[in-house]
Write an enzyme that holds these catalytic residues in place. Structure first.
Site, PDB file in Angstrom:
ATOM      1  N   ASP A  21      -4.797  -7.349  -6.380  1.00  0.00           N
ATOM      2  CA  ASP A  21      -4.656  -6.704  -4.848  1.00  0.00           C
ATOM      3  C   ASP A  21      -3.798  -5.346  -5.216  1.00  0.00           C
ATOM      4  OD1 ASP A  21      -1.843  -7.377  -4.999  1.00  0.00           O
ATOM      5  OD2 ASP A  21      -2.359  -8.972  -3.714  1.00  0.00           O
ATOM      6  N   HIS A  35       0.674  -1.062   0.013  1.00  0.00           N
ATOM      7  CA  HIS A  35      -0.043   0.046   0.026  1.00  0.00           C
ATOM      8  C   HIS A  35       0.897   1.271   0.081  1.00  0.00           C
ATOM      9  CE1 HIS A  35      -3.839  -2.202   1.506  1.00  0.00           C
ATOM     10  NE2 HIS A  35      -3.278  -2.682   0.358  1.00  0.00           N
TER      11      HIS A  35
HETATM   12  O1  T3D Z   1       0.653 -10.669   0.552  1.00  0.00           O
HETATM   13  C1  T3D Z   1       1.251 -10.964  -0.643  1.00  0.00           C
HETATM   14  O2  T3D Z   1       2.142 -10.707  -1.008  1.00  0.00           O
HETATM   15  C2  T3D Z   1       0.125 -11.210  -1.661  1.00  0.00           C
HETATM   16  C3  T3D Z   1       0.540 -10.467  -2.760  1.00  0.00           C
HETATM   17  C4  T3D Z   1       0.245 -10.875  -4.139  1.00  0.00           C
HETATM   18  C5  T3D Z   1       0.710  -9.958  -5.202  1.00  0.00           C
HETATM   19  C6  T3D Z   1       1.125 -10.942  -6.511  1.00  0.00           C
HETATM   20  O3  T3D Z   1       1.681 -10.334  -7.332  1.00  0.00           O
HETATM   21  S1  T3D Z   1       0.541 -12.447  -6.841  1.00  0.00           S
HETATM   22  C7  T3D Z   1       0.905 -12.980  -8.264  1.00  0.00           C
HETATM   23  C8  T3D Z   1       2.615 -13.343  -8.260  1.00  0.00           C
HETATM   24  N1  T3D Z   1       3.307 -13.425  -9.659  1.00  0.00           N
HETATM   25  C9  T3D Z   1       2.896 -14.442 -10.451  1.00  0.00           C
HETATM   26  O4  T3D Z   1       2.172 -15.327 -10.062  1.00  0.00           O
HETATM   27  C10 T3D Z   1       3.538 -14.379 -11.875  1.00  0.00           C
HETATM   28  C11 T3D Z   1       4.662 -15.694 -11.652  1.00  0.00           C
HETATM   29  N2  T3D Z   1       5.309 -15.534 -13.073  1.00  0.00           N
HETATM   30  C12 T3D Z   1       4.903 -16.051 -14.264  1.00  0.00           C
HETATM   31  O5  T3D Z   1       3.803 -16.491 -14.401  1.00  0.00           O
HETATM   32  C13 T3D Z   1       5.856 -16.036 -15.252  1.00  0.00           C
HETATM   33  O6  T3D Z   1       7.186 -15.874 -14.694  1.00  0.00           O
HETATM   34  C14 T3D Z   1       5.817 -14.793 -16.271  1.00  0.00           C
HETATM   35  C15 T3D Z   1       4.312 -14.983 -17.101  1.00  0.00           C
HETATM   36  C16 T3D Z   1       5.535 -13.571 -15.638  1.00  0.00           C
HETATM   37  C17 T3D Z   1       6.989 -14.804 -17.279  1.00  0.00           C
HETATM   38  O7  T3D Z   1       7.002 -16.004 -17.964  1.00  0.00           O
HETATM   39  P1  T3D Z   1       8.349 -16.366 -18.558  1.00  0.00           P
HETATM   40  O8  T3D Z   1       8.206 -17.748 -18.875  1.00  0.00           O
HETATM   41  O9  T3D Z   1       8.711 -15.331 -19.587  1.00  0.00           O
HETATM   42  O10 T3D Z   1       9.768 -16.501 -17.450  1.00  0.00           O
HETATM   43  P2  T3D Z   1       9.904 -17.403 -16.380  1.00  0.00           P
HETATM   44  O11 T3D Z   1      10.905 -18.764 -16.955  1.00  0.00           O
HETATM   45  O12 T3D Z   1       8.644 -18.086 -15.732  1.00  0.00           O
HETATM   46  O13 T3D Z   1      10.780 -16.511 -15.296  1.00  0.00           O
HETATM   47  C18 T3D Z   1      11.957 -16.145 -15.300  1.00  0.00           C
HETATM   48  C19 T3D Z   1      12.673 -16.038 -13.833  1.00  0.00           C
HETATM   49  O14 T3D Z   1      11.933 -15.669 -13.139  1.00  0.00           O
HETATM   50  C20 T3D Z   1      12.507 -17.729 -13.346  1.00  0.00           C
HETATM   51  O15 T3D Z   1      13.631 -17.907 -12.405  1.00  0.00           O
HETATM   52  P3  T3D Z   1      14.705 -19.075 -12.961  1.00  0.00           P
HETATM   53  O16 T3D Z   1      13.927 -20.374 -12.728  1.00  0.00           O
HETATM   54  O17 T3D Z   1      15.219 -18.459 -14.185  1.00  0.00           O
HETATM   55  O18 T3D Z   1      15.615 -18.773 -11.547  1.00  0.00           O
HETATM   56  C21 T3D Z   1      11.192 -17.661 -12.614  1.00  0.00           C
HETATM   57  O19 T3D Z   1      11.068 -18.694 -11.438  1.00  0.00           O
HETATM   58  C22 T3D Z   1      11.520 -16.206 -11.954  1.00  0.00           C
HETATM   59  N3  T3D Z   1      10.073 -15.738 -11.404  1.00  0.00           N
HETATM   60  C23 T3D Z   1       9.106 -15.028 -12.573  1.00  0.00           C
HETATM   61  N4  T3D Z   1       8.144 -14.646 -11.604  1.00  0.00           N
HETATM   62  C24 T3D Z   1       8.462 -14.861 -10.344  1.00  0.00           C
HETATM   63  C25 T3D Z   1       9.725 -15.469 -10.477  1.00  0.00           C
HETATM   64  N5  T3D Z   1      10.380 -15.681  -9.199  1.00  0.00           N
HETATM   65  C26 T3D Z   1       9.630 -15.523  -7.844  1.00  0.00           C
HETATM   66  N6  T3D Z   1       8.283 -14.731  -8.004  1.00  0.00           N
HETATM   67  C27 T3D Z   1       7.869 -14.600  -9.202  1.00  0.00           C
HETATM   68  N7  T3D Z   1       6.449 -13.701  -9.088  1.00  0.00           N
END
Ligand code: T3D
Length: 262
Positions: free
Chosen positions: A144, A89
């Site tokens: 959120d 926030h």
């Molecule tokens: O209290 C609270 O905190 C609640 C709050 C919640 C708020 C939120 O934001 S909830 C939603 C959180 N975000 C997500 O769920 C998105 C997760 N990420 C993805 O779905 C995908 O990464 C993307 C669609 C954004 C991108 O995909 P892509 O294929 O281009 O990239 P990738 O290979 O998935 O990611 C690259 C790296 O970034 C990878 O790490 P590595 O394996 O190379 O070491 C991946 O794990 C990392 N990464 C991406 N998003 C996140 C992340 N690591 C941690 N948290 C992430 N959100």
């Protein structure tokens, strides 16, 4: 190790860069704390008249760091409400409450709370390969950090419900068509386009632009009578600025106005 949030000030423009590129700029608590602090400082800095927010590397931000969420769960610390209030926030309020234009330069994917941060800006310019994902539902959460507020107001309830329930990826072009994004430019022109737009904004009557931000935000929930009253109240302030006098003089003297943001 470099800071997870970088600020580069050039004249009246500050560029805030989310800087955890190897994790697509996913937000950790340290990063959110630093971001909130930097936004507060920029909001108070009268010499800064426009703030640009962008991401390092190939993403804007992938939202909440899910490794941290898992660590919180493992440590029995799943206090979502407290976490949102204390970590997110202040960032969203920092962006919305800052009385100067904020431009998001979305350089790649903006997912979850990353999309919320982009949507909290006053204006958005996106690279053509950028995208927006209401990723919350993919991890069993709800929008959120202001996403529900910004989405429903900008694109209407039914479209907002569709995007938030499906968590589908919205391209920059689709986001433009829906009115979520102001401009889409070629990826390699994004930084230049954001810089040019920021210079234009920073050279404007930025005190009035700050009041405009307050006015439009209040207008979203005001009745007509309330909006008329608030316009009159804020116009009293705008009308007393040096920039108003300068604008009138410049018009009458047939020259370009030299606004100072005062
Ligand atoms: O209290 C609270 O905190 C609640 C709050 C919640 C708020 C939120 O934001 S909830 C939603 C959180 N975000 C997500 O769920 C998105 C997760 N990420 C993805 O779905 C995908 O990464 C993307 C669609 C954004 C991108 O995909 P892509 O294929 O281009 O990239 P990738 O290979 O998935 O990611 C690259 C790296 O970034 C990878 O790490 P590595 O394996 O190379 O070491 C991946 O794990 C990392 N990464 C991406 N998003 C996140 C992340 N690591 C941690 N948290 C992430 N959100």
């Amino acid at each position: 190790m470099s800071d997870p949030v970088l600020v580069d000030s050039q004249g009246a423009i500050a560029t805030v860069t989310l800087n955890r590129p190897d994790k697509l700029n996913a937000f950790t608590d340290d990063m959110l704390r630093l971001l909130a602090r930097r936004l507060k400082e920029l909001g108070r800095d009268a010499d800064i008249r426009c703030v640009v927010v962008t991401g390092a590397g190939r993403a804007f931000s992938a939202g909440q760091d899910l490794d941290s969420i898992r660590e919180r769960a493992a440590g029995g610390q799943m206090h979502f409400r407290r976490h949102l209030e204390s970590a997110y926030h202040p960032v969203i309020r920092g962006l919305r409450g800052m009385e100067k234009p904020v431009l998001a330069a979305v350089n790649g994917v903006a997912a979850g709370a990353g999309a919320s941060v982009a949507l909290a800006a006053d204006l958005i310019v996106a690279g053509e390969s950028a995208s927006f994902i209401q990723a919350f539902s993919k991890v069993g959460l709800i929008p959120d950090s202001g996403s529900s507020w910004a989405l429903a107001r900008t694109i209407g309830y039914r479209r907002a419900f569709d995007l938030a329930s499906s968590g589908r990826r919205l391209s920059a072009g689709e986001a433009f068509d829906l009115g979520l994004v102001n401009r889409v430019v070629a990826d390699d022109e994004l930084a230049a386009a954001a810089g040019a737009w920021a210079r234009e904004l920073a050279a404007g009557p930025t005190k009035a632009l700050g009041l405009l931000k307050r006015l439009l935000s209040r207008g979203l929930t005001a009745t007509l009578d309330e909006a008329l009253a608030y316009e009159a109240q804020l116009q009293e302030i705008a009308g007393r600025t040096a920039d108003h006098a300068e604008g009138v003089n410049a018009f009458l003297e047939k020259r370009k106005a030299n606004f100072q943001g005062r």
